[in-house]
Design a protein around this motif. Structure first.
Motif, mmCIF file in Angstrom:
data_model
loop_
_atom_site.group_PDB
_atom_site.id
_atom_site.type_symbol
_atom_site.label_atom_id
_atom_site.label_comp_id
_atom_site.label_asym_id
_atom_site.label_seq_id
_atom_site.Cartn_x
_atom_site.Cartn_y
_atom_site.Cartn_z
ATOM 1 N N LYS A 200 37.689 -18.182 -25.418
ATOM 2 C CA LYS A 200 37.938 -16.909 -24.746
ATOM 3 C C LYS A 200 37.116 -15.764 -25.331
ATOM 4 O O LYS A 200 37.350 -14.604 -24.993
ATOM 5 N N ALA A 201 36.160 -16.072 -26.200
ATOM 6 C CA ALA A 201 35.347 -15.035 -26.845
ATOM 7 C C ALA A 201 34.621 -14.197 -25.801
ATOM 8 O O ALA A 201 34.107 -14.712 -24.810
ATOM 9 N N LYS A 202 34.579 -12.896 -26.020
ATOM 10 C CA LYS A 202 33.909 -11.971 -25.104
ATOM 11 C C LYS A 202 32.396 -12.016 -25.259
ATOM 12 O O LYS A 202 31.668 -11.671 -24.335
ATOM 13 N N VAL A 203 31.923 -12.427 -26.450
ATOM 14 C CA VAL A 203 30.497 -12.581 -26.715
ATOM 15 C C VAL A 203 30.294 -13.994 -27.243
ATOM 16 O O VAL A 203 30.932 -14.389 -28.222
ATOM 17 N N ALA A 204 29.420 -14.761 -26.598
ATOM 18 C CA ALA A 204 29.165 -16.133 -27.023
ATOM 19 C C ALA A 204 27.665 -16.365 -27.176
ATOM 20 O O ALA A 204 26.897 -16.145 -26.244
ATOM 21 N N LEU A 205 27.282 -16.785 -28.365
ATOM 22 C CA LEU A 205 25.894 -17.134 -28.664
ATOM 23 C C LEU A 205 25.818 -18.652 -28.750
ATOM 24 O O LEU A 205 26.601 -19.272 -29.473
ATOM 25 N N THR A 206 24.891 -19.241 -28.011
ATOM 26 C CA THR A 206 24.673 -20.677 -28.058
ATOM 27 C C THR A 206 23.227 -20.919 -28.465
ATOM 28 O O THR A 206 22.310 -20.361 -27.849
ATOM 29 N N THR A 207 23.038 -21.736 -29.503
ATOM 30 C CA THR A 207 21.705 -21.988 -30.022
ATOM 31 C C THR A 207 21.708 -23.245 -30.876
ATOM 32 O O THR A 207 22.758 -23.828 -31.138
ATOM 33 N N SER A 208 20.533 -23.625 -31.337
ATOM 34 C CA SER A 208 20.430 -24.744 -32.271
ATOM 35 C C SER A 208 20.607 -24.216 -33.696
ATOM 36 O O SER A 208 20.496 -23.014 -33.950
ATOM 37 N N SER A 209 20.844 -25.120 -34.613
ATOM 38 C CA SER A 209 21.052 -24.719 -36.006
ATOM 39 C C SER A 209 19.805 -24.044 -36.578
ATOM 40 O O SER A 209 19.904 -23.002 -37.235
ATOM 41 N N ASP A 210 18.634 -24.616 -36.330
ATOM 42 C CA ASP A 210 17.402 -24.036 -36.865
ATOM 43 C C ASP A 210 17.115 -22.658 -36.275
ATOM 44 O O ASP A 210 16.658 -21.755 -36.975
ATOM 45 N N ASP A 211 17.398 -22.489 -34.991
ATOM 46 C CA ASP A 211 17.166 -21.188 -34.364
ATOM 47 C C ASP A 211 18.151 -20.138 -34.873
ATOM 48 O O ASP A 211 17.792 -18.970 -35.030
ATOM 49 N N LEU A 212 19.382 -20.530 -35.154
ATOM 50 C CA LEU A 212 20.337 -19.590 -35.747
ATOM 51 C C LEU A 212 19.834 -19.100 -37.099
ATOM 52 O O LEU A 212 19.823 -17.900 -37.365
ATOM 53 N N ILE A 213 19.373 -20.019 -37.928
ATOM 54 C CA ILE A 213 18.851 -19.657 -39.247
ATOM 55 C C ILE A 213 17.654 -18.722 -39.091
ATOM 56 O O ILE A 213 17.560 -17.695 -39.767
ATOM 57 N N ALA A 214 16.747 -19.052 -38.176
ATOM 58 C CA ALA A 214 15.560 -18.221 -37.952
ATOM 59 C C ALA A 214 15.936 -16.832 -37.437
ATOM 60 O O ALA A 214 15.334 -15.828 -37.838
ATOM 61 N N LEU A 215 16.924 -16.744 -36.552
ATOM 62 C CA LEU A 215 17.376 -15.447 -36.040
ATOM 63 C C LEU A 215 17.913 -14.573 -37.163
ATOM 64 O O LEU A 215 17.564 -13.392 -37.271
ATOM 65 N N VAL A 216 18.764 -15.136 -37.990
ATOM 66 C CA VAL A 216 19.391 -14.358 -39.056
ATOM 67 C C VAL A 216 18.354 -13.925 -40.093
ATOM 68 O O VAL A 216 18.406 -12.805 -40.599
ATOM 69 N N ARG A 217 17.395 -14.800 -40.392
ATOM 70 C CA ARG A 217 16.340 -14.445 -41.360
ATOM 71 C C ARG A 217 15.361 -13.431 -40.791
ATOM 72 O O ARG A 217 14.596 -12.822 -41.524
ATOM 73 N N GLY A 218 15.339 -13.286 -39.467
ATOM 74 C CA GLY A 218 14.392 -12.365 -38.836
ATOM 75 C C GLY A 218 13.088 -13.036 -38.457
ATOM 76 O O GLY A 218 12.131 -12.368 -38.072
ATOM 77 N N ASP A 219 13.034 -14.355 -38.552
ATOM 78 C CA ASP A 219 11.827 -15.101 -38.201
ATOM 79 C C ASP A 219 11.714 -15.360 -36.701
ATOM 80 O O ASP A 219 10.661 -15.766 -36.226
ATOM 81 N N LEU A 220 12.800 -15.156 -35.977
ATOM 82 C CA LEU A 220 12.824 -15.381 -34.533
ATOM 83 C C LEU A 220 13.356 -14.122 -33.854
ATOM 84 O O LEU A 220 14.460 -13.673 -34.159
ATOM 85 N N ASP A 221 12.569 -13.555 -32.977
ATOM 86 C CA ASP A 221 12.952 -12.362 -32.239
ATOM 87 C C ASP A 221 13.954 -12.721 -31.150
ATOM 88 O O ASP A 221 13.743 -13.680 -30.407
ATOM 89 N N VAL A 222 15.036 -11.955 -31.060
ATOM 90 C CA VAL A 222 16.095 -12.243 -30.096
ATOM 91 C C VAL A 222 15.562 -12.232 -28.658
ATOM 92 O O VAL A 222 15.850 -13.142 -27.879
#
Length: 112
Positions: free
Chosen positions: A65-87
């Motif tokens: 029931k989450a109002k915001v849902a992010l779906t991604t792969s594990s590697d892409d999540l890591i890259a997003l958080v590190r700033g290596d992947l632009d949203v």
């Protein structure tokens, strides 16, 4: 492929980064929403709450029931958080999916 522990740590790192910026954005961003992060290649999920510029109550498991849902792969999540992947580029390339109200998406951009 990243591990579940690495993904969990990445979300805690994101929470710490948001907390550091919370005072700056609190007046500009009025957002209180449940959040789910679904990791497709690991078949796992995490959930928490975005409130007052903070990411709080992080826990294992999905929140359907989450109002915001992010779906991604594990590697892409890591890259997003590190700033290596632009949203925006990741969305355009369909490497991530964000299911949220369009107004919430605009507010989320201000948090990051």
């Amino acid at each position: 492929m990243a591990t579940v522990d690495e993904c969990r740590q990445a979300l805690h790192d994101l929470a710490a980064r948001l907390a550091a910026n919370a005072a700056k954005v609190r007046d500009r961003v009025d957002l209180d929403r449940t959040l789910a992060c679904r990791i497709t290649d690991l078949g796992t999920a995490f959930h928490g709450r975005l409130t007052d510029g903070h990411l709080v109550d992080l826990a294992d498991g999905d929140d359907p029931k989450a109002k915001v849902a992010l779906t991604t792969s594990s590697d892409d999540l890591i890259a997003l958080v590190r700033g290596d992947l632009d949203v925006a580029k990741a969305l355009g390339a369909r490497r991530i999916s964000i299911n949220a109200n369009p107004f919430d998406l605009l507010k989320l951009r201000k948090l990051l």
